[in-house]
Write an enzyme that holds these catalytic residues in place. Structure first.
Site, PDB file in Angstrom:
ATOM      1  N   SER A 261       0.833  -1.197   0.000  1.00 54.10           N
ATOM      2  CA  SER A 261       0.000   0.000   0.000  1.00 54.10           C
ATOM      3  C   SER A 261       0.877   1.260   0.000  1.00 54.10           C
ATOM      4  CB  SER A 261      -0.953  -0.047   1.194  1.00 54.10           C
ATOM      5  OG  SER A 261      -2.003   0.862   1.043  1.00 54.10           O
TER       6      SER A 261
ATOM      7  N   ASP B 129      -9.954  -5.026  -4.623  1.00 54.64           N
ATOM      8  CA  ASP B 129      -9.409  -3.992  -3.739  1.00 54.64           C
ATOM      9  C   ASP B 129     -10.252  -2.720  -3.828  1.00 54.64           C
ATOM     10  OD1 ASP B 129      -7.782  -2.133  -2.368  1.00 54.64           O
ATOM     11  OD2 ASP B 129      -5.972  -3.200  -2.949  1.00 54.64           O
TER      12      ASP B 129
ATOM     13  N   HIS C 238      -7.939  -5.513  -0.422  1.00 56.51           N
ATOM     14  CA  HIS C 238      -6.642  -4.891  -0.154  1.00 56.51           C
ATOM     15  C   HIS C 238      -5.738  -5.800   0.664  1.00 56.51           C
ATOM     16  CE1 HIS C 238      -4.070  -1.446  -0.341  1.00 56.51           C
ATOM     17  NE2 HIS C 238      -4.097  -1.182   0.953  1.00 56.51           N
TER      18      HIS C 238
END
Length: 283
Positions: A109, A235, A263
């Site tokens: 991320s 996601d 995610h």
């Protein structure tokens, strides 16, 4: 008189905290032996997020070095700048002090965005492969010429909520972290929420600003390292089309889709995640 046997000296204990500048120490998980694997967490987590990767990596003969960025987890939380440049310098200080070379750098991320900034400054001095997990890159928010992921106004709302009701922000984040609200069990969800609560509210807000405003598009084609991109098809935080943009921008990169993940692909499809990451390291 009976002689007391002399015990062998214990192995040198590895530092759990490494100072990157005066009064700023970062928490580091450093385990195993072999080729170094350096891991960078995402917002608003810490090195603890990789708990279910550590054993598999160590058992395959790697040394795992997972760094908690300043402002998060057990690392120090100073007032000051929180952006990709600061984080990249912190990573450089840690791996330089540990005398790390030929490492595989993995970032999740926001940590993926930081990893991109780092490798372009590192020029292969310490890192020889790059892995991006659900990375918030090349841009986390939309532009006139970039119609992907979140509008900037949505991030502004997150920043406001961070200062009004941070537990609610983390609860909302938890609800969209996986493919569905029940993809992760309650215990795992509570564990992740606890990690998030350990972050500095100030650092969380400043990192949201960095995520909102930083454009890495011009840096993608500067990456010359072998690069693996792994991303969940479902996601909701970093949409899958971001990874398609990264694959197009990073020459020779490989994209692996996780069909059943949001995610949190490292938790939703852990076996596949670990296996593909290890396969990339060994190639």
């Amino acid at each position: 008189m009976e002689k007391i046997p002399v015990k062998a000296m214990p192995a040198k204990v590895r530092a759990e905290y490494i100072e990157v500048e005066p009064n700023v120490r970062l928490h580091v998980t450093d385990m195993g032996e072999g080729r170094p694997i350096v891991l960078i967490h995402g917002w608003p987590l810490s090195d603890e997020m990789y708990e279910y990767q550590y054993r598999d990596l160590i058992n395959k003969g790697f040394r795992v070095i997972s760094i908690t960025l300043r402002g998060f987890g057990k690392s120090d939380k100073p007032f000051g700048a929180y952006n990709y440049d600061v984080f990249a310098l912190d990573i450089k200080m840690v791996i330089s002090k540990l005398d790390i070379t030929d490492a595989v750098l993995g970032g999740f991320s926001m940590g993926g965005s930081v990893a991109i900034r780092f490798v372009n400054g590192d020029k292969g001095a310490h890192v020889s492969k790059l892995a991006l997990f659900g990375a918030a890159a090349p841009i986390w928010t939309q532009r006139a010429d970039f119609p992907y992921n979140l509008p900037s106004s949505a991030v502004d709302e997150l920043i406001e909520l961070n200062y009004q009701d941070r537990p609610k922000l983390l609860t909302n984040f938890e609800k969209i972290f996986s493919a569905t609200e029940t993809s992760l069990n309650e215990g795992i969800r509570n564990w992740l929420n606890g990690i998030g609560l350990s972050a500095s509210p100030y650092a969380m807000a400043e990192c949201l600003i960095a995520l909102r405003d930083t454009d890495l598009r011009s840096e993608l084609n500067q990456i010359t390292l072998p690069t693996l991109i792994m991303h969940g098809k479902k996601d909701k935080i970093c949409s899958f089309d971001l990874d398609e943009q990264m694959k197009a921008g990073i020459n020779g990169s490989r994209l692996i889709a996780f069909e059943n993940s949001g995610h949190s692909l490292f938790l939703e499809e852990t076996k596949k995640f670990n296996a593909e990451f290890i396969k990339f390291i060994l190639q």
